[in-house]
Design a protein around this motif. Structure first.
Motif, PDB file in Angstrom:
ATOM      1  N   SER A 407       0.785  -1.212  -0.130  1.00  0.00           N
ATOM      2  CA  SER A 407      -0.089   0.147  -0.024  1.00  0.00           C
ATOM      3  C   SER A 407       0.954   1.146   0.018  1.00  0.00           C
ATOM      4  N   ASP A 408       1.856   1.288   0.948  1.00  0.00           N
ATOM      5  CA  ASP A 408       2.679   2.711   0.815  1.00  0.00           C
ATOM      6  C   ASP A 408       3.432   2.765  -0.262  1.00  0.00           C
ATOM      7  N   GLU A 409       3.985   1.773  -0.905  1.00  0.00           N
ATOM      8  CA  GLU A 409       4.509   1.858  -2.232  1.00  0.00           C
ATOM      9  C   GLU A 409       3.791   2.305  -3.307  1.00  0.00           C
ATOM     10  N   LEU A 410       2.622   1.657  -3.365  1.00  0.00           N
ATOM     11  CA  LEU A 410       1.502   2.004  -4.493  1.00  0.00           C
ATOM     12  C   LEU A 410       1.072   3.633  -4.362  1.00  0.00           C
ATOM     13  N   HIS A 411       0.840   3.880  -3.074  1.00  0.00           N
ATOM     14  CA  HIS A 411       0.445   5.290  -2.811  1.00  0.00           C
ATOM     15  C   HIS A 411       1.687   6.433  -3.402  1.00  0.00           C
ATOM     16  N   ALA A 412       2.682   6.206  -2.773  1.00  0.00           N
ATOM     17  CA  ALA A 412       3.850   7.025  -3.234  1.00  0.00           C
ATOM     18  C   ALA A 412       4.131   7.061  -4.690  1.00  0.00           C
ATOM     19  N   GLU A 413       3.938   5.938  -5.375  1.00  0.00           N
ATOM     20  CA  GLU A 413       4.258   6.053  -6.975  1.00  0.00           C
ATOM     21  C   GLU A 413       3.422   7.096  -7.722  1.00  0.00           C
ATOM     22  N   LEU A 414       2.347   7.356  -7.097  1.00  0.00           N
ATOM     23  CA  LEU A 414       1.525   8.474  -7.745  1.00  0.00           C
ATOM     24  C   LEU A 414       1.960   9.878  -7.747  1.00  0.00           C
ATOM     25  N   ALA A 415       2.905  10.004  -6.951  1.00  0.00           N
ATOM     26  CA  ALA A 415       3.683  11.531  -6.949  1.00  0.00           C
ATOM     27  C   ALA A 415       4.156  11.720  -8.045  1.00  0.00           C
ATOM     28  N   THR A 416       5.019  10.971  -8.702  1.00  0.00           N
ATOM     29  CA  THR A 416       5.646  11.250 -10.056  1.00  0.00           C
ATOM     30  C   THR A 416       4.518  11.343 -11.191  1.00  0.00           C
ATOM     31  N   VAL A 417       3.424  10.510 -10.993  1.00  0.00           N
ATOM     32  CA  VAL A 417       2.311  10.837 -12.099  1.00  0.00           C
ATOM     33  C   VAL A 417       1.714  12.309 -11.887  1.00  0.00           C
ATOM     34  N   LEU A 418       1.468  12.792 -10.669  1.00  0.00           N
ATOM     35  CA  LEU A 418       0.903  13.977 -10.416  1.00  0.00           C
ATOM     36  C   LEU A 418       1.811  15.049 -11.097  1.00  0.00           C
ATOM     37  N   GLU A 419       3.098  14.760 -10.815  1.00  0.00           N
ATOM     38  CA  GLU A 419       4.045  15.842 -11.114  1.00  0.00           C
ATOM     39  C   GLU A 419       4.085  16.075 -12.857  1.00  0.00           C
ATOM     40  N   GLU A 420       4.186  14.880 -13.344  1.00  0.00           N
ATOM     41  CA  GLU A 420       4.365  14.883 -14.726  1.00  0.00           C
ATOM     42  C   GLU A 420       3.036  15.256 -15.418  1.00  0.00           C
ATOM     43  N   SER A 421       1.864  15.296 -14.699  1.00  0.00           N
ATOM     44  CA  SER A 421       0.726  15.588 -15.357  1.00  0.00           C
ATOM     45  C   SER A 421       0.366  16.993 -15.245  1.00  0.00           C
ATOM     46  N   GLY A 422       1.069  17.859 -14.285  1.00  0.00           N
ATOM     47  CA  GLY A 422       1.304  19.208 -14.229  1.00  0.00           C
ATOM     48  C   GLY A 422       0.232  19.643 -13.283  1.00  0.00           C
ATOM     49  N   VAL A 423      -0.115  18.608 -12.262  1.00  0.00           N
ATOM     50  CA  VAL A 423      -1.167  18.996 -10.952  1.00  0.00           C
ATOM     51  C   VAL A 423      -0.239  19.985 -10.212  1.00  0.00           C
ATOM     52  N   ALA A 424      -0.908  21.125  -9.997  1.00  0.00           N
ATOM     53  CA  ALA A 424      -0.336  22.483  -9.162  1.00  0.00           C
ATOM     54  C   ALA A 424      -0.740  22.384  -7.483  1.00  0.00           C
ATOM     55  N   GLN A 425      -1.593  21.471  -7.079  1.00  0.00           N
ATOM     56  CA  GLN A 425      -1.689  21.405  -5.701  1.00  0.00           C
ATOM     57  C   GLN A 425      -2.726  20.095  -5.523  1.00  0.00           C
ATOM     58  N   THR A 426      -2.317  19.514  -4.330  1.00  0.00           N
ATOM     59  CA  THR A 426      -3.184  18.243  -4.157  1.00  0.00           C
ATOM     60  C   THR A 426      -3.811  18.355  -2.706  1.00  0.00           C
ATOM     61  N   VAL A 427      -4.870  17.580  -2.329  1.00  0.00           N
ATOM     62  CA  VAL A 427      -5.355  17.537  -0.973  1.00  0.00           C
ATOM     63  C   VAL A 427      -5.529  15.927  -0.740  1.00  0.00           C
ATOM     64  N   ILE A 428      -4.674  15.467   0.216  1.00  0.00           N
ATOM     65  CA  ILE A 428      -4.451  14.056   0.291  1.00  0.00           C
ATOM     66  C   ILE A 428      -5.301  13.562   1.676  1.00  0.00           C
ATOM     67  N   VAL A 429      -6.460  12.654   1.460  1.00  0.00           N
ATOM     68  CA  VAL A 429      -7.127  12.421   2.436  1.00  0.00           C
ATOM     69  C   VAL A 429      -6.920  10.835   2.882  1.00  0.00           C
TER      70      VAL A 429
END
Length: 493
Positions: A407-429
């Motif tokens: 779980s930890d690894e699979l969640h953390a992997e999404l950080a790169t996807v968000l960065e490459e997609s141009g996301v400017a702000q996140t709210v993580i719940v």
């Protein structure tokens, strides 16, 4: 359902108490859904005991009930060991009865780690344009929802489409034992519910149970782009229809049929030989309009046609091809399939719905999430872009559940996807999503929220006119509530 209570008790191996009667209406597990003539199933759930509502069921018109507790009940009952299992057997009895009255009835099962509900919805809407069709509401795809859906089949029904979910081995084998399939659709093997399966290979083994649940002349509709799904062709009793979202026209596929595959120990498959195989259905010329509706050329054998979907996201091309493959397997023509796909909408809630409120564009894909669907949602957000030139891309991501030790690894992997997609702000719940928040450090500004109350406050402080926001998370992360509040304009100042 048309059966007397004594006959049903005999089929279930249960004990009949009270007068025999005739069941001519629906079967329900909620006393509020009872109509005159209903059979009420008293299930013992985590939060409520259906036996407490037997009087209410009778007052609403139930003529009999399935119970697992002996008692002085106010209506005739069949006492069984497990009412949930008995519900499944009632569905099995009913579907067999419908098939005896209508041998032309076709039943299709749909499974996969992502895309089940959308594929089911696309297929059901396409079939319904041709003949009477029954399908699951939303994602009622487990040992309760699927039998209740099958029980809505009537003698006049031409097609029954059943989304089938699994959170552990044996789930699909059980469901298909109740409703043997004429068509089985397997979309993909992903990393959803790893907590219940343990390993990726066990996910594949479980999804393959759907193919093993085909009737002897049943047709498997399989994703040619997924190596684990390709192996399942060996387990198909008869014909396979291959679909390829990537546009492959040839693949290497198992040449045998009706043979079990060892997904856990691949070396234990000495009879699993492969040969070049033509793909039956594929997509080319994929493009997206300004808000992400896909257009593509659908190729079916030696025919082709252009299709424009009403749903948002390039990943839905795969779901559309799967639905098309099942529709072809069930006898529809190319013209009927294209018409059905183009008319079909996103009828289940929180599935790639786009709306604007108070100057903010919202992409609501909040029903559920796993690593694969998260990537698809982020990709759709990137394609949509900000609503206005000065706007930003914002992602509100709830925790993904049932991922097990990875779980930890699979969640953390999404950080790169968000960065490459141009996301400017996140709210993580949610606590399980905290590794994603931590992985975003130094990449994207992120607000971590333990609960929905904190997330509401963070979202209200974050969003501004011109932004486009994605809301996505596993169902029990409850971030869908944030999407609903956004739709009402309650979180945007």
């Amino acid at each position: 359902m048309n059966v007397d209570l004594a006959t049903l008790a005999d089929f279930l191996g249960g004990q009949l108490t009270g007068e025999n009667c005739f069941l001519a209406a629906n079967v329900v597990t909620d006393s509020r859904e009872v109509i005159p003539g209903s059979l009420y199933v008293a299930r013992e759930g985590e939060k409520a005991d259906g036996h407490d509502y037997l009087t209410a069921a009778k007052e609403n018109g139930a003529v009999a009930a399935l119970v697992s507790k002996p008692g002085n009940w106010p209506l005739p009952t069949i006492l069984v060991a497990d009412t949930t299992r008995a519900l499944g057997q009632v569905a099995k009895f009913h579907l067999a009865q419908c098939r005896s009255l209508n041998p032309e009835l076709q039943v299709c099962g749909v499974t996969g780690s992502a895309g089940k509900t959308t594929t089911k919805d696309l297929l059901a809407q396409s079939l319904a344009a041709v003949a009477p069709t029954v399908s699951n509401l939303r994602s009622f795809n487990n040992e309760v929802g699927m039998p209740l859906t099958a029980l809505k089949t009537e003698a006049k029904t031409a097609f029954t489409v059943l989304e089938m979910g699994a959170d552990g081995p044996g789930n699909l084998a059980y469901l298909t034992s109740l409703v043997p399939l004429d068509v089985a659709v397997v979309l993909m093997v992903g990393r959803a519910h790893l907590g219940g399966f343990g390993t990726y290979e066990m996910v594949a083994k479980t999804k393959a149970e759907l193919v093993s649940g085909l009737r002897p002349t049943g047709i498997a509709v399989l994703n040619a782009d997924d190596p684990q799904v390709v192996k399942m062709a060996a387990m198909a009793p008869d014909r396979v229809i291959w679909f390829s979202p990537s546009g492959q026209e040839m693949i290497s596929a198992p040449s045998v049929r009706g043979t079990q595959v060892d997904f856990i120990n691949p070396d234990n498959n000495p009879d699993l030989s492969y040969e070049p195989t033509s793909v039956d259905l594929w997509a080319t010329d994929i493009s997206l309009d300004a808000i992400g509706h896909p257009t593509f050329t659908l190729h079916w054998a030696d025919q082709s046609a252009q299709v424009k979907l009403q749903i948002v996201g390039q990943h839905h091309v795969a779901n559309a091809l799967a639905a098309a493959g099942a529709a072809f397997a069930m006898g529809l023509t190319l013209a009927q399939v294209v018409y059905g796909l183009e008319q079909a909408g996103a009828i289940s809630p929180h599935r790639m719905h786009i709306f604007s409120v108070n100057g903010v564009q919202v992409l609501d894909d909040a029903y559920n999430a796993n690593p694969d669907s998260m990537r698809a949602g982020i990709s759709a957000l990137a394609h949509l872009g900000p609503l206005e030139a000065n706007g930003r891309l914002v992602a509100v991501l709830g925790q993904m559940l049932e991922l097990g030790p990875t779980s930890d690894e699979l969640h953390a992997e999404l950080a790169t996807v968000l960065e490459e997609s141009g996301v400017a702000q996140t709210v993580i719940v949610g606590e399980r999503a905290k590794p994603l928040h931590e992985a975003l450090t130094g990449k994207i500004p992120s607000k971590y929220c333990d609960d929905l109350a904190t997330a509401r406050e963070a979202l209200a402080q974050t969003l501004r006119a011109g932004d486009t926001v994605l809301v996505k998370g596993s169902q029990y992360s409850n971030v869908y509530q944030l999407a609903e509040e956004l739709a009402k304009g309650e979180l945007i100042k």
